[in-house]
Design a protein around this motif. Structure first.
Motif, PDB file in Angstrom:
ATOM      1  N   ARG A 144      45.832  49.320  41.881  1.00 19.15           N
ATOM      2  CA  ARG A 144      44.414  49.650  41.977  1.00 19.15           C
ATOM      3  C   ARG A 144      44.281  51.141  42.292  1.00 19.15           C
ATOM      4  O   ARG A 144      45.174  51.748  42.888  1.00 19.15           O
ATOM      5  CB  ARG A 144      43.720  48.833  43.082  1.00 19.15           C
ATOM      6  CG  ARG A 144      43.740  47.331  42.869  1.00 19.15           C
ATOM      7  CD  ARG A 144      42.882  46.916  41.696  1.00 19.15           C
ATOM      8  NE  ARG A 144      42.864  45.460  41.588  1.00 19.15           N
ATOM      9  CZ  ARG A 144      43.738  44.756  40.857  1.00 19.15           C
ATOM     10  NH1 ARG A 144      44.712  45.392  40.202  1.00 19.15           N
ATOM     11  NH2 ARG A 144      43.646  43.445  40.812  1.00 19.15           N
TER      12      ARG A 144
ATOM     13  N   ALA B 254      36.110  52.743  38.854  1.00 21.17           N
ATOM     14  CA  ALA B 254      35.630  51.365  39.043  1.00 21.17           C
ATOM     15  C   ALA B 254      35.902  50.518  37.802  1.00 21.17           C
ATOM     16  O   ALA B 254      36.306  49.345  37.901  1.00 21.17           O
ATOM     17  CB  ALA B 254      34.141  51.383  39.371  1.00 21.17           C
TER      18      ALA B 254
ATOM     19  N   VAL C  83      41.802  43.943  37.364  1.00 18.75           N
ATOM     20  CA  VAL C  83      41.544  42.613  37.937  1.00 18.75           C
ATOM     21  C   VAL C  83      41.488  41.561  36.829  1.00 18.75           C
ATOM     22  O   VAL C  83      42.080  40.476  36.941  1.00 18.75           O
ATOM     23  CB  VAL C  83      40.238  42.636  38.750  1.00 18.75           C
ATOM     24  CG1 VAL C  83      39.829  41.222  39.154  1.00 18.75           C
ATOM     25  CG2 VAL C  83      40.394  43.509  39.985  1.00 18.75           C
ATOM     26  N   ARG C  84      40.787  41.873  35.758  1.00 13.57           N
ATOM     27  CA  ARG C  84      40.691  40.914  34.651  1.00 13.57           C
ATOM     28  C   ARG C  84      42.044  40.685  33.987  1.00 13.57           C
ATOM     29  O   ARG C  84      42.398  39.548  33.641  1.00 13.57           O
ATOM     30  CB  ARG C  84      39.677  41.420  33.631  1.00 13.57           C
ATOM     31  CG  ARG C  84      38.239  41.413  34.132  1.00 13.57           C
ATOM     32  CD  ARG C  84      37.277  41.850  33.049  1.00 13.57           C
ATOM     33  NE  ARG C  84      35.890  41.816  33.512  1.00 13.57           N
ATOM     34  CZ  ARG C  84      34.854  42.152  32.758  1.00 13.57           C
ATOM     35  NH1 ARG C  84      35.044  42.557  31.502  1.00 13.57           N
ATOM     36  NH2 ARG C  84      33.633  42.095  33.262  1.00 13.57           N
TER      37      ARG C  84
ATOM     38  N   ASN D  24      39.651  49.708  37.660  1.00 12.19           N
ATOM     39  CA  ASN D  24      39.987  48.656  38.632  1.00 12.19           C
ATOM     40  C   ASN D  24      39.533  47.283  38.152  1.00 12.19           C
ATOM     41  O   ASN D  24      40.252  46.291  38.295  1.00 12.19           O
ATOM     42  CB  ASN D  24      39.361  48.970  39.983  1.00 12.19           C
ATOM     43  CG  ASN D  24      40.111  50.057  40.734  1.00 12.19           C
ATOM     44  OD1 ASN D  24      41.301  50.258  40.511  1.00 12.19           O
ATOM     45  ND2 ASN D  24      39.420  50.766  41.617  1.00 12.19           N
ATOM     46  N   GLU D  25      38.333  47.197  37.597  1.00 16.46           N
ATOM     47  CA  GLU D  25      37.835  45.926  37.081  1.00 16.46           C
ATOM     48  C   GLU D  25      38.686  45.437  35.916  1.00 16.46           C
ATOM     49  O   GLU D  25      38.980  44.236  35.791  1.00 16.46           O
ATOM     50  CB  GLU D  25      36.368  46.082  36.646  1.00 16.46           C
ATOM     51  CG  GLU D  25      35.744  44.808  36.109  1.00 16.46           C
ATOM     52  CD  GLU D  25      35.647  43.715  37.161  1.00 16.46           C
ATOM     53  OE1 GLU D  25      35.600  42.533  36.768  1.00 16.46           O
ATOM     54  OE2 GLU D  25      35.621  44.043  38.365  1.00 16.46           O
ATOM     55  N   THR D  26      39.109  46.376  35.080  1.00 13.64           N
ATOM     56  CA  THR D  26      39.996  46.000  33.970  1.00 13.64           C
ATOM     57  C   THR D  26      41.312  45.447  34.496  1.00 13.64           C
ATOM     58  O   THR D  26      41.844  44.448  33.973  1.00 13.64           O
ATOM     59  CB  THR D  26      40.255  47.222  33.079  1.00 13.64           C
ATOM     60  OG1 THR D  26      39.003  47.718  32.581  1.00 13.64           O
ATOM     61  CG2 THR D  26      41.159  46.862  31.911  1.00 13.64           C
TER      62      THR D  26
END
Length: 490
Positions: free
Chosen positions: A91, A109, A116-117, A112-114
């Motif tokens: 991250r 952001a 997580v997915r 980071n979301e990518t």
């Protein structure tokens, strides 16, 4: 990359300072043209010091801003490298370095979301692969997938056990499997791109497999091996059974037909001939009747619906009942029946079924005990069961026959068995009944010294004793009332 960004930002900042200095210089020039000559040196020095102070403040500020941006970009690069190396837990930690409204915060952001997915999708994919691997390993069928070039992709544990070695992914299947019919099915699925069904009998000793090789949409093939050994054995056993029954019935039927035709062709047979022929016909019909009864009994004990009425029975009573029931036949044959004794132990048995077991074994011993003139029946205790033994002292059984004498229609001496009226099914019936009791059965023999048939019955479970009532507690002395014996003054 970060050094280039730093240099560009610093150069831009210096360019802005230069433009600012040029603008200040133009303004001062206009001011000087309208001012007195004495104030020019003082004004020049002040402008120079002002520019130097501004430059001294601007350069560290530009370096600080560029450093922060460079550090954030380095974190983005480090994050990207960790993701590329498969570390989906990476991250971008932007805490304390992000400024509300700047351009890098949304990028961080989004990255980071990518991540997580990607981590969630990869975990789901890995979980699905693990479930598929467990499911394939739990299958009874052997499964192996190969590439279009014939190299192993993966295989389940059943296939590895059958192949006898570890099927290494990335190596040719032909290095591990040499069955020609299996390899022919694989070639058909790879070359013709169609389902190929075959039968492999050389893959594992004593086993037969049905082969299904299907092409995969992305290339390669999936091979599934289904063990049909039990089915093949059942079909072979069924064919042998039908052939044996047909043979056993053909002999008496042919004899009956011949004698009946002779009686029909002779219009005036003598009474002696008629009685002789009818005696032969009766003997053969009796043999057919015994064969039918044994076939029905064998079908009953081999049926999944066969039920026993198990109950605790003492071993010595079982043996004594068997000796008493066959005693008359033994006396008429002139053979001596000896009892070797039996323990007074409880075993789980169905008395009616065990009566048939003892009857078949003793009648079988009686047929071969004529030369020894003696049969011995007894029992002894083992660790968790009672072993019963029926022993004759006849000619004995050769070792080549010992393992097969419990098969249907198997006879050691076919001529003697048919002469004595045997059907070849008695020992097969005995084996199934004993196994239904949870016991074991086997035979031992030495030529010239007779044969012994042994079987076991498990002990009956010990009865659970009823709980003893707790003794009554005496009442306290203050509340107790002592009875007064008769004749004793109170």
């Amino acid at each position: 990359m970060t050094s280039k960004v730093f240099a560009k930002l610093l150069g831009l900042f210096i360019l802005l300072l230069a433009l600012y200095a040029a603008a200040i210089g133009a303004a001062l020039r206009i001011f000087v043209e309208h001012s007195s000559r004495a104030a020019l040196p003082l004004l020049g020095r002040e402008a120079l010091w002002s520019g130097l102070i501004a430059l001294a403040l601007a350069v560290p500020l530009a370096a600080w801003v560029a450093g922060r941006i460079s550090a954030r970009l380095r974190r983005v690069v480090t994050f990207a490298r960790r993701i590329a190396d498969g570390d989906l837990s990476a991250r971008i930690d932007s805490l304390g370095s992000a400024t509300p409204g700047d351009e890098l915060s949304p990028v961080e952001a989004a990255l980071n979301e990518t991540a997580v997915r990607l981590g969630r999708d990869f975990a789901d994919l890995q979980s699905g692969r693990d479930e598929l691997a467990v499911m394939l390993d739990s299958m009874q069928e052997a499964v192996v997938a190969i590439t279009s070039a014939g190299f192993v992709r993966w295989s389940n544990s059943v296939m590895q056990r059958i192949a006898g070695s570890q099927l290494v992914p990335g190596r040719p299947l032909v290095h591990f499997v040499r069955d020609p019919e299996l390899l022919a099915c694989v070639r058909g699925a790879l070359e013709r791109r169609e389902l190929c069904v075959g039968r492999a009998s050389l893959l594992a000793p004593g086993q037969v497999f049905e082969v299904n090789a299907a092409p995969l949409p992305a290339g390669g093939a999936l091979i599934v091996l289904h063990d049909v050994t039990s089915t093949e054995n059942a079909q072979k056993s069924r064919r042998e059974f039908v052939a044996n029954v047909s043979h056993e019935l053909r002999t008496p039927l042919t004899s009956i037909q011949g004698y009946v035709e002779t009686l029909i062709e002779d219009p005036h047979p003598s009474s002696e001939t008629t009685l002789e022929f009818l005696g032969v016909i009766l003997k053969n019909t009796s043999r057919m009747n015994r064969l039918t009864e044994d076939l029905l009994a064998l079908a009953s004990v081999e049926s999944p619906d066969y039920k026993l009425s198990l109950q605790p029975v003492r071993a010595n009573l079982l043996l004594q009942d068997a000796i008493d029931s066959i005693g008359g036949i033994v006396v008429d044959s002139g053979v001596q029946l000896q009892s070797g004794g039996a323990p007074d132990a409880l075993v789980m048995a169905d008395p009616d079924a065990m009566h048939q077991v003892f009857g078949n074994l003793m009648e079988n011993a009686l047929k071969y005990a004529q030369s020894g003139k003696r049969i011995r029946a007894g029992a002894r205790l083992l660790a968790s069961e009672v072993q019963f033994t029926i022993q004759d002292f006849g000619p004995g059984i050769a070792s080549v026959h010992i393992e097969r004498i419990f098969e249907r229609f198997y006879r050691v001496d076919k001529a003697r068995s048919r002469e004595s009226g045997g059907t070849g099914l008695g020992l097969a019936i005995v084996k199934h009944i004993v196994q239904a009791h949870g016991g074991r059965i086997w035979a031992e023999s030495e030529l010239g010294k007779g044969a012994s048939f042994h079987f076991t019955l498990p002990f009956a479970p010990a009865p659970q004793s009823a709980p003893q009532p707790a003794p009554a507690q005496p009442a306290p002395d203050s509340a107790s009332v002592q009875p007064t014996p008769a004749g004793t003054p109170s």
